[in-house]
Design a protein around this motif. Structure first.
Motif, PDB file in Angstrom:
ATOM      1  N   ASN A 241      -3.362 -18.456   0.183  1.00 58.13           N
ATOM      2  CA  ASN A 241      -2.000 -17.959   0.377  1.00 58.13           C
ATOM      3  C   ASN A 241      -2.052 -16.495   0.802  1.00 58.13           C
ATOM      4  OD1 ASN A 241       0.624 -17.148   0.255  1.00 58.13           O
ATOM      5  ND2 ASN A 241       1.031 -17.999  -1.770  1.00 58.13           N
ATOM      6  N   PRO A 242      -1.884 -16.220   2.098  1.00 58.58           N
ATOM      7  CA  PRO A 242      -2.006 -14.846   2.578  1.00 58.58           C
ATOM      8  C   PRO A 242      -0.981 -13.884   1.975  1.00 58.58           C
ATOM      9  CG  PRO A 242      -1.295 -16.322   4.334  1.00 58.58           C
ATOM     10  CD  PRO A 242      -1.615 -17.169   3.160  1.00 58.58           C
ATOM     11  N   ARG A 243       0.185 -14.384   1.596  1.00 61.55           N
ATOM     12  CA  ARG A 243       1.199 -13.511   0.974  1.00 61.55           C
ATOM     13  C   ARG A 243       0.717 -12.970  -0.375  1.00 61.55           C
ATOM     14  NH1 ARG A 243       3.936 -11.651   4.823  1.00 61.55           N
ATOM     15  NH2 ARG A 243       5.166 -13.105   5.992  1.00 61.55           N
ATOM     16  N   LYS A 244      -0.084 -13.746  -1.076  1.00 60.90           N
ATOM     17  CA  LYS A 244      -0.612 -13.315  -2.384  1.00 60.90           C
ATOM     18  C   LYS A 244      -1.751 -12.306  -2.202  1.00 60.90           C
ATOM     19  CE  LYS A 244       1.719 -16.129  -5.099  1.00 60.90           C
ATOM     20  NZ  LYS A 244       2.354 -15.864  -6.345  1.00 60.90           N
ATOM     21  N   VAL A 245      -2.431 -12.363  -1.070  1.00 59.37           N
ATOM     22  CA  VAL A 245      -3.550 -11.463  -0.790  1.00 59.37           C
ATOM     23  C   VAL A 245      -3.033 -10.148  -0.202  1.00 59.37           C
ATOM     24  CG1 VAL A 245      -5.665 -11.198   0.556  1.00 59.37           C
ATOM     25  CG2 VAL A 245      -5.127 -13.405  -0.477  1.00 59.37           C
ATOM     26  N   GLU A 246      -1.886 -10.191   0.434  1.00 61.47           N
ATOM     27  CA  GLU A 246      -1.328  -9.038   1.139  1.00 61.47           C
ATOM     28  C   GLU A 246      -1.273  -7.736   0.329  1.00 61.47           C
ATOM     29  OE1 GLU A 246       1.803  -9.188   4.727  1.00 61.47           O
ATOM     30  OE2 GLU A 246       2.623  -9.698   2.771  1.00 61.47           O
ATOM     31  N   PRO A 247      -0.883  -7.749  -0.943  1.00 63.47           N
ATOM     32  CA  PRO A 247      -0.846  -6.489  -1.701  1.00 63.47           C
ATOM     33  C   PRO A 247      -2.217  -5.808  -1.832  1.00 63.47           C
ATOM     34  CG  PRO A 247       0.341  -8.212  -2.886  1.00 63.47           C
ATOM     35  CD  PRO A 247      -0.343  -8.861  -1.732  1.00 63.47           C
ATOM     36  N   HIS A 248      -3.286  -6.540  -1.612  1.00 64.45           N
ATOM     37  CA  HIS A 248      -4.636  -5.989  -1.759  1.00 64.45           C
ATOM     38  C   HIS A 248      -5.236  -5.554  -0.427  1.00 64.45           C
ATOM     39  CE1 HIS A 248      -4.374  -7.469  -5.836  1.00 64.45           C
ATOM     40  NE2 HIS A 248      -4.042  -8.651  -5.352  1.00 64.45           N
ATOM     41  N   LEU A 249      -4.519  -5.763   0.674  1.00 68.31           N
ATOM     42  CA  LEU A 249      -5.044  -5.445   2.002  1.00 68.31           C
ATOM     43  C   LEU A 249      -5.416  -3.982   2.154  1.00 68.31           C
ATOM     44  CD1 LEU A 249      -2.772  -7.481   4.411  1.00 68.31           C
ATOM     45  CD2 LEU A 249      -5.204  -7.797   4.004  1.00 68.31           C
TER      46      LEU A 249
END
Length: 127
Positions: free
Chosen positions: A12-20
């Motif tokens: 789920n890229p939305r869940k990974v986004e905050p860590h980008l």
């Protein structure tokens, strides 16, 4: 903790986004396009500047470590293309038009390249 959170929500890229921003300097968001599968169309900085990728990165159901590598590769290719375009356009456009038509990272880099080139030429002439 964060690594476990990334791996747990890897599809789920939305869940990974905050860590980008911890993986890629000043990449705060990704523009996702959902057609037949999920693709990354562009990257967005903390200041809101958008850089559209040359080719969208298809995420599909790939694990996070795979699609992050694909994203990194496409980022490099995109920025290389933007840099070439910025250098080529520098000579032919008015400076204000040139600045407004290229992303900030490219404007900064090309300006430094040009400054160094002209400084070297001036030193050689005086030498």
């Amino acid at each position: 903790d964060e690594l476990l959170e990334i791996l747990a929500d890897s599809r789920n890229p939305r869940k990974v986004e905050p860590h980008l921003r911890k993986c890629f300097d000043n990449v705060y968001k990704l523009e996702l396009v959902e057609d037949k599968s999920v693709s990354i169309a562009s990257m967005i900085s903390g200041e809101g500047e958008r850089v559209t990728l040359r080719k969208p990165v298809k995420i599909g159901r790939k694990p996070v470590e795979e699609w992050l590598c694909l994203l990194e590769t496409e980022m490099k290719k995109t920025l290389r293309q933007c840099m070439k375009s910025g250098v080529a356009d520098y000579e032919h456009e008015a400076r204000t038009d040139w600045i407004m038509s290229h992303c900030a990272q490219i404007v900064m880099s090309v300006s430094q390249i040009e400054w160094c080139m002209h400084t070297e030429l001036a030193i050689e002439k005086r030498g």
